[in-house]
Design an enzyme around this catalytic site. Structure first.
Site, PDB file in Angstrom:
ATOM      1  N   LYS A 177       0.837  -1.209   0.000  1.00 27.33           N
ATOM      2  CA  LYS A 177       0.000   0.000   0.000  1.00 27.33           C
ATOM      3  C   LYS A 177       0.865   1.250   0.000  1.00 27.33           C
ATOM      4  O   LYS A 177       0.632   2.189  -0.764  1.00 27.33           O
ATOM      5  CB  LYS A 177      -0.951  -0.005   1.214  1.00 27.33           C
ATOM      6  CG  LYS A 177      -2.084  -0.995   1.058  1.00 27.33           C
ATOM      7  CD  LYS A 177      -2.933  -1.158   2.315  1.00 27.33           C
ATOM      8  CE  LYS A 177      -3.950  -2.278   2.076  1.00 27.33           C
ATOM      9  NZ  LYS A 177      -4.854  -2.541   3.180  1.00 27.33           N
ATOM     10  N   GLN A 235      -5.224  -1.476   9.261  1.00 28.18           N
ATOM     11  CA  GLN A 235      -5.110  -2.811   8.669  1.00 28.18           C
ATOM     12  C   GLN A 235      -5.758  -3.858   9.577  1.00 28.18           C
ATOM     13  O   GLN A 235      -5.522  -3.878  10.783  1.00 28.18           O
ATOM     14  CB  GLN A 235      -3.623  -3.129   8.431  1.00 28.18           C
ATOM     15  CG  GLN A 235      -3.368  -4.397   7.660  1.00 28.18           C
ATOM     16  CD  GLN A 235      -3.872  -4.345   6.208  1.00 28.18           C
ATOM     17  OE1 GLN A 235      -3.911  -3.282   5.593  1.00 28.18           O
ATOM     18  NE2 GLN A 235      -4.259  -5.484   5.681  1.00 28.18           N
ATOM     19  N   ASP A 291     -11.627   2.741   3.667  1.00 27.07           N
ATOM     20  CA  ASP A 291     -12.008   1.327   3.657  1.00 27.07           C
ATOM     21  C   ASP A 291     -13.527   1.171   3.523  1.00 27.07           C
ATOM     22  O   ASP A 291     -14.012   0.085   3.209  1.00 27.07           O
ATOM     23  CB  ASP A 291     -11.598   0.678   4.999  1.00 27.07           C
ATOM     24  CG  ASP A 291     -10.390  -0.240   4.855  1.00 27.07           C
ATOM     25  OD1 ASP A 291     -10.167  -0.747   3.743  1.00 27.07           O
ATOM     26  OD2 ASP A 291      -9.698  -0.445   5.874  1.00 27.07           O
TER      27      ASP A 291
END
Ligand SMILES: Nc1nc2c(c(=O)[nH]1)N[C@@H](CN(C=O)c1ccc(C(=O)N[C@@H](CCC(=O)O)C(=O)O)cc1)CN2
Length: 297
Positions: A54, A98, A121
């Site tokens: 990422k 995460q 997200d």
């Protein structure tokens, strides 16, 4: 029939190229640089790989990358304090924690502490509600990537029978909402669905995210259906190594499907490409700039 292979790696590269173009325009026209903060708690090996990718891809499209690696024993209060700081940081347009978090941390609490406008997200309860009611939301990256691939493959999805196997908050549920939004007739199935094979057999579109190695067999697939395999299961491979396989038995399914995503190289790469796209979308929304076409739904 031998299915067409949907190349997620190439598709993801094309999205990242588009994102890079929009990042350049935001800099030239508005003096803005989208910024993505990624928070990793602990040392889960797979999570470390994803977070590294990422960061690398964020820099490759010329966005700002802020990486926060915290020890596994970080307290909930310390993690919430970091999220609060990132919420208030004007250089940060997107925040991602995460998953999975270590078991002593309440992931719902942490996710819902993220400013919904920075929740790239799309897991915050506000974004879940917005998506579920057909309003403008931040859309979870993996289902967004699946929808982009389906639209590119099939054009309009209107009226098609879609079966989603798996009911997770991250993939199954938002995927079903997105397919409904595109006017599919959607069935949500899962590991306890009765006569699962028969349910899957009626689908024009099958999305499988159930976390069970090669559970969906070729004879479950209607001839010509489009199959999206979100599964990522590590199994023993040759020479003591491991290899990655999906939730769909690729060999038998590709003999019946019209098109299918491979694992690896299908849905996985789309997840990070869509994360970058969501960060550009968040930056535009935060600054009252028209959102670029094609980066979200
Ligand atoms: N906060 C989040 N956590 C997690 C998410 C998420 O979307 N948000 N998704 C997954 C992990 N993930 C990104 O975080 C991810 C998984 C897989 C891939 C990928 O490119 N996979 C490759 C294979 C990689 C390999 O060899 O291991 C592929 O399928 O081709 C990217 C991102 C859980 N956590």
């Amino acid at each position: 029939m031998t299915a067409q292979i949907i190349d997620g790696k190439a598709f993801a590269a094309s999205i990242r190229e588009k994102v890079a173009g929009h990042v350049a325009r935001l800099r030239e026209d508005h003096g803005l640089k989208p910024g993505l903060a990624v928070v990793l708690v602990g040392e889960d090996p797979a999570s470390q790989v994803y977070v590294r990718s990422k960061g690398k891809m964020t820099l490759e499209v010329a966005m700002a990358s802020f990486e926060h690696r915290l020890p596994a024993e970080t307290s909930e209060a310390d993690l919430l304090a970091l999220v609060e700081t990132l919420n208030g940081d004007p250089e940060v347009h997107g925040i991602l924690v995460q998953l999975p978090l270590p078991p002593h941390l309440n992931s719902d609490l942490v996710i819902n502490a993220i400013d919904p406008a920075k929740d790239v997200d799309g897991f915050h309860i506000s974004n879940v509600g917005l998506l579920g009611t057909g309003q403008k939301a931040m859309v979870p990256c993996t289902p967004l990537g699946c929808l982009m691939m389906l639209r590119a493959q099939l054009g309009s999805l209107s009226g098609l029978e879609a079966v989603v196997v798996g009911r997770s908050n991250i993939v199954g549920k938002p995927m079903a909402m997105l397919l409904l939004g595109d006017s599919c007739t959607v069935t949500m199935a899962h590991s306890r669905t009765r006569d699962l094979a028969d349910v899957v057999r009626r689908a024009d579109i099958v999305v499988v995210a159930v976390g069970r190695t090669e559970m969906v067999r070729g004879d479950w697939i209607k001839a010509g259906a489009t199959v999206i395999d979100v599964g990522m299961n590590r199994v023993p491979g040759e020479g003591g190594k491991t290899r990655l396989v999906g939730d769909v038995d690729f060999e038998s399914a590709s003999a019946r499907a019209g098109a299918i995503t491979p694992v690896p190289g299908g849905v996985g790469p789309m997840t990070i490409a869509c994360l970058l796209a969501n960060t550009v979308t968040a930056c535009c929304r935060a600054n009252g700039i028209a959102e670029p076409e094609g980066l979200t739904v």
